[in-house]
Design a protein around this motif. Structure first.
Motif, PDB file in Angstrom:
ATOM      1  N   PHE A 283       0.703  -1.202   0.189  1.00 23.16           N
ATOM      2  CA  PHE A 283      -0.129   0.128   0.029  1.00 23.16           C
ATOM      3  C   PHE A 283       1.153   1.361   0.066  1.00 23.16           C
ATOM      4  O   PHE A 283       0.775   2.076  -0.828  1.00 23.16           O
ATOM      5  CB  PHE A 283      -0.979   0.163   1.240  1.00 23.16           C
ATOM      6  N   MET A 284       1.870   1.370   0.745  1.00 26.08           N
ATOM      7  CA  MET A 284       2.659   2.501   0.974  1.00 26.08           C
ATOM      8  C   MET A 284       3.407   2.770  -0.389  1.00 26.08           C
ATOM      9  O   MET A 284       4.006   4.031  -0.702  1.00 26.08           O
ATOM     10  CB  MET A 284       3.759   2.236   2.038  1.00 26.08           C
ATOM     11  N   LEU A 285       3.595   1.790  -1.087  1.00 22.91           N
ATOM     12  CA  LEU A 285       4.467   1.625  -2.264  1.00 22.91           C
ATOM     13  C   LEU A 285       3.672   1.960  -3.725  1.00 22.91           C
ATOM     14  O   LEU A 285       3.909   2.185  -4.638  1.00 22.91           O
ATOM     15  CB  LEU A 285       5.094   0.340  -2.731  1.00 22.91           C
ATOM     16  N   ASP A 286       2.312   2.058  -3.348  1.00 22.29           N
ATOM     17  CA  ASP A 286       1.402   2.610  -4.374  1.00 22.29           C
ATOM     18  C   ASP A 286       1.925   3.988  -4.757  1.00 22.29           C
ATOM     19  O   ASP A 286       2.243   4.812  -3.916  1.00 22.29           O
ATOM     20  CB  ASP A 286      -0.080   2.680  -3.943  1.00 22.29           C
ATOM     21  N   ALA A 287       2.217   4.415  -5.989  1.00 26.17           N
ATOM     22  CA  ALA A 287       2.559   5.559  -6.541  1.00 26.17           C
ATOM     23  C   ALA A 287       1.875   6.853  -5.879  1.00 26.17           C
ATOM     24  O   ALA A 287       2.779   7.655  -5.577  1.00 26.17           O
ATOM     25  CB  ALA A 287       2.311   5.611  -7.963  1.00 26.17           C
ATOM     26  N   VAL A 301      11.772   9.812  -3.031  1.00 28.19           N
ATOM     27  CA  VAL A 301      11.337   8.522  -2.643  1.00 28.19           C
ATOM     28  C   VAL A 301      11.756   7.576  -3.838  1.00 28.19           C
ATOM     29  O   VAL A 301      11.978   8.104  -4.984  1.00 28.19           O
ATOM     30  CB  VAL A 301       9.870   8.522  -2.459  1.00 28.19           C
ATOM     31  N   PRO A 302      12.110   6.473  -3.566  1.00 26.78           N
ATOM     32  CA  PRO A 302      12.569   5.600  -4.558  1.00 26.78           C
ATOM     33  C   PRO A 302      11.682   4.792  -5.463  1.00 26.78           C
ATOM     34  O   PRO A 302      11.952   3.764  -5.964  1.00 26.78           O
ATOM     35  CB  PRO A 302      13.429   4.418  -3.741  1.00 26.78           C
ATOM     36  N   ASN A 303      10.649   5.677  -5.818  1.00 30.12           N
ATOM     37  CA  ASN A 303       9.429   5.058  -6.392  1.00 30.12           C
ATOM     38  C   ASN A 303       9.305   5.756  -7.718  1.00 30.12           C
ATOM     39  O   ASN A 303       9.011   7.054  -7.916  1.00 30.12           O
ATOM     40  CB  ASN A 303       8.070   5.240  -5.305  1.00 30.12           C
ATOM     41  N   LYS A 304       9.681   5.235  -8.912  1.00 32.11           N
ATOM     42  CA  LYS A 304       9.537   6.081 -10.196  1.00 32.11           C
ATOM     43  C   LYS A 304       8.453   6.705 -10.577  1.00 32.11           C
ATOM     44  O   LYS A 304       8.360   7.914 -10.669  1.00 32.11           O
ATOM     45  CB  LYS A 304      10.164   4.908 -11.130  1.00 32.11           C
ATOM     46  N   PRO A 305       7.395   5.668 -10.622  1.00 34.42           N
ATOM     47  CA  PRO A 305       5.898   6.659 -10.976  1.00 34.42           C
ATOM     48  C   PRO A 305       5.635   7.779 -10.019  1.00 34.42           C
ATOM     49  O   PRO A 305       4.954   8.664 -10.342  1.00 34.42           O
ATOM     50  CB  PRO A 305       4.933   5.558 -11.094  1.00 34.42           C
ATOM     51  N   ALA A 306       5.985   7.386  -8.536  1.00 37.92           N
ATOM     52  CA  ALA A 306       5.539   8.611  -7.803  1.00 37.92           C
ATOM     53  C   ALA A 306       6.513   9.887  -8.079  1.00 37.92           C
ATOM     54  O   ALA A 306       5.931  10.896  -7.955  1.00 37.92           O
ATOM     55  CB  ALA A 306       5.764   8.242  -6.229  1.00 37.92           C
ATOM     56  N   MET A 307       7.635   9.754  -8.266  1.00 41.35           N
ATOM     57  CA  MET A 307       8.569  11.108  -8.510  1.00 41.35           C
ATOM     58  C   MET A 307       8.005  11.398 -10.040  1.00 41.35           C
ATOM     59  O   MET A 307       8.290  12.868  -9.943  1.00 41.35           O
ATOM     60  CB  MET A 307       9.953  10.282  -8.514  1.00 41.35           C
ATOM     61  N   GLU A 308       7.777  10.830 -10.706  1.00 38.13           N
ATOM     62  CA  GLU A 308       7.417  11.228 -12.039  1.00 38.13           C
ATOM     63  C   GLU A 308       6.192  12.129 -11.933  1.00 38.13           C
ATOM     64  O   GLU A 308       5.553  12.888 -13.092  1.00 38.13           O
ATOM     65  CB  GLU A 308       7.260  10.293 -13.227  1.00 38.13           C
ATOM     66  N   SER A 309       5.389  11.811 -10.788  1.00 35.83           N
ATOM     67  CA  SER A 309       4.083  12.499 -10.814  1.00 35.83           C
ATOM     68  C   SER A 309       4.037  13.888 -10.088  1.00 35.83           C
ATOM     69  O   SER A 309       3.135  14.609 -10.060  1.00 35.83           O
ATOM     70  CB  SER A 309       2.953  11.350  -9.982  1.00 35.83           C
TER      71      SER A 309
END
Length: 355
Positions: A283-287, A301-309
């Motif tokens: 759940f926490m890794l959801d973008a 954060v090390p989350n590609k779609p999150a950072m791209e958003s």
């Protein structure tokens, strides 16, 4: 969110057995469907309610102020009473070495696919076998560009400051970051343990102490805003808190480099709710959820779609948030240095006691 609500004290002093015993009487978290231990303000206030809506699993968050605090409790209780714990990566290493972490079941955490490839190859845990990175970043110099005559480029600008900066600089108080400034200035590893090299670091930092306003882990950005300090050693996200209040504040990584710090999520082997724990990490890794952390804690954060958003104006306001991942992971990660941590603590005590 500002640091006044985050109040995150990211100390990296390794817990001793004595600390664990001293906290042995500390009660573990109360029984619940899922118990999460985290720093204050390090996830969305409604995260647990949203998690219950999404999964049907109820949970509670208990707050720890420092890595040492939660490590003492985990060691004393053998990890019992907790399901998912947020700790900095050297502490995750210690927990794993003590046999207190549950292997990450990748099949139950499909959102691991959102991680940057580089985040799956971190030296402390290649392949995310026992930990999942939540935030990561650098440590550098945060300064008032409108009041500093020459923009800093080196750790020596902090450790041997010009006359106009003396008495107007601060350094982080916790062992690993205080020492890292000296280690990097000397061209050493941020995990250096050679006694001769560490003696050089100690002498350098004792000399630097004479020029400091303070050692400060929590209010240094406020000192910059007020002008009490003109240059401080800072975690990138905490510098962003200052930038948010005063755009004249800038952040720079010195030419000698930075450490790479990583905060992680681990599942306790003693957890009686492991499937729910993996659901929570997923759940926490959801973008969308991970993007909340980036925009509200002001940490990468090390989350590609999150950072791209992230919005363009947010990245423009906080340039260090847009640092390419390839550049970030060039820096050496802070690691568990084992028994040498006692030497680190002794050196820091001697630095702080020096006149």
């Amino acid at each position: 969110m500002t640091a006044t609500t985050l109040l995150r004290h990211r100390s990296l002093k390794m817990p001793s057995i004595a600390l664990g015993l001293a906290l042995a009487l500390a009660a573990p978290a109360a029984a619940a469907d899922l118990v999460i231990s985290n720093w204050d303000g390090y996830m969305a206030p409604d995260a647990m309610a949203a998690f219950k809506t999404a999964t049907g699993v109820a949970g509670e968050v208990v707050v720890h102020a420092t890595n040492e605090e939660i490590m003492g409790k985990l060691i004393a209780a053998g990890g019992k009473g907790y399901d998912v714990v947020f700790v900095s990566s050297p502490f995750a290493e210690v927990l794993n070495k003590l046999g207190l972490t549950e292997p990450i079941d990748h099949a139950k955490v499909p959102n691991l696919a959102n991680l940057y490839p580089e985040a799956t190859k971190l030296p402390h845990d290649v392949g995310n076998t026992f930990s999942v990175p939540y935030t990561w970043g650098t440590t550098g110099l945060c300064y008032r560009s409108d009041l500093v005559k020459v923009a800093p480029t080196s750790w020596s600008d902090l450790l041997a400051p010009s006359d106009d900066l003396k008495g107007k600089t601060t350094m982080l108080a916790t062992d690993r970051w205080l020492l890292a400034a000296g280690q990097l200035d000397k061209g050493f590893s941020v995990n250096e343990t050679d006694p001769a090299k560490m003696a050089e670091v100690k002498d350098l930092l004792i000399s630097a102490k004479k020029t400091l306003l303070a050692y400060d882990d929590t209010t240094f950005y406020s000192k910059l805003v007020s002008g009490e300090a003109l240059m401080v050693q800072a975690w990138d996200g905490w510098c962003n808190y200052g930038i948010a209040e005063k755009p004249e504040i800038k952040y720079v990584i010195p030419k000698e480099g930075s450490d790479l710090w990583v905060d992680t999520m681990v599942v306790m082997k003693a957890s009686e709710h492991k499937d729910a724990a993996f659901q929570f990490i997923n759940f926490m890794l959801d973008a969308k959820n991970h993007a909340w952390a980036a925009q509200n804690i002001d940490y990468k954060v090390p989350n590609k779609p999150a950072m791209e958003s992230l919005p363009a104006d947010f990245l423009a306001k906080f340039p260090n948030m847009a640092m390419p991942v390839a550049d970030l992971v060039k820096f050496e990660q802070l690691r568990d240095v084992g028994d040498a941590q006692r030497d680190y603590s002794k050196i820091v005590s001697e630095i702080k006691a020096a006149q």
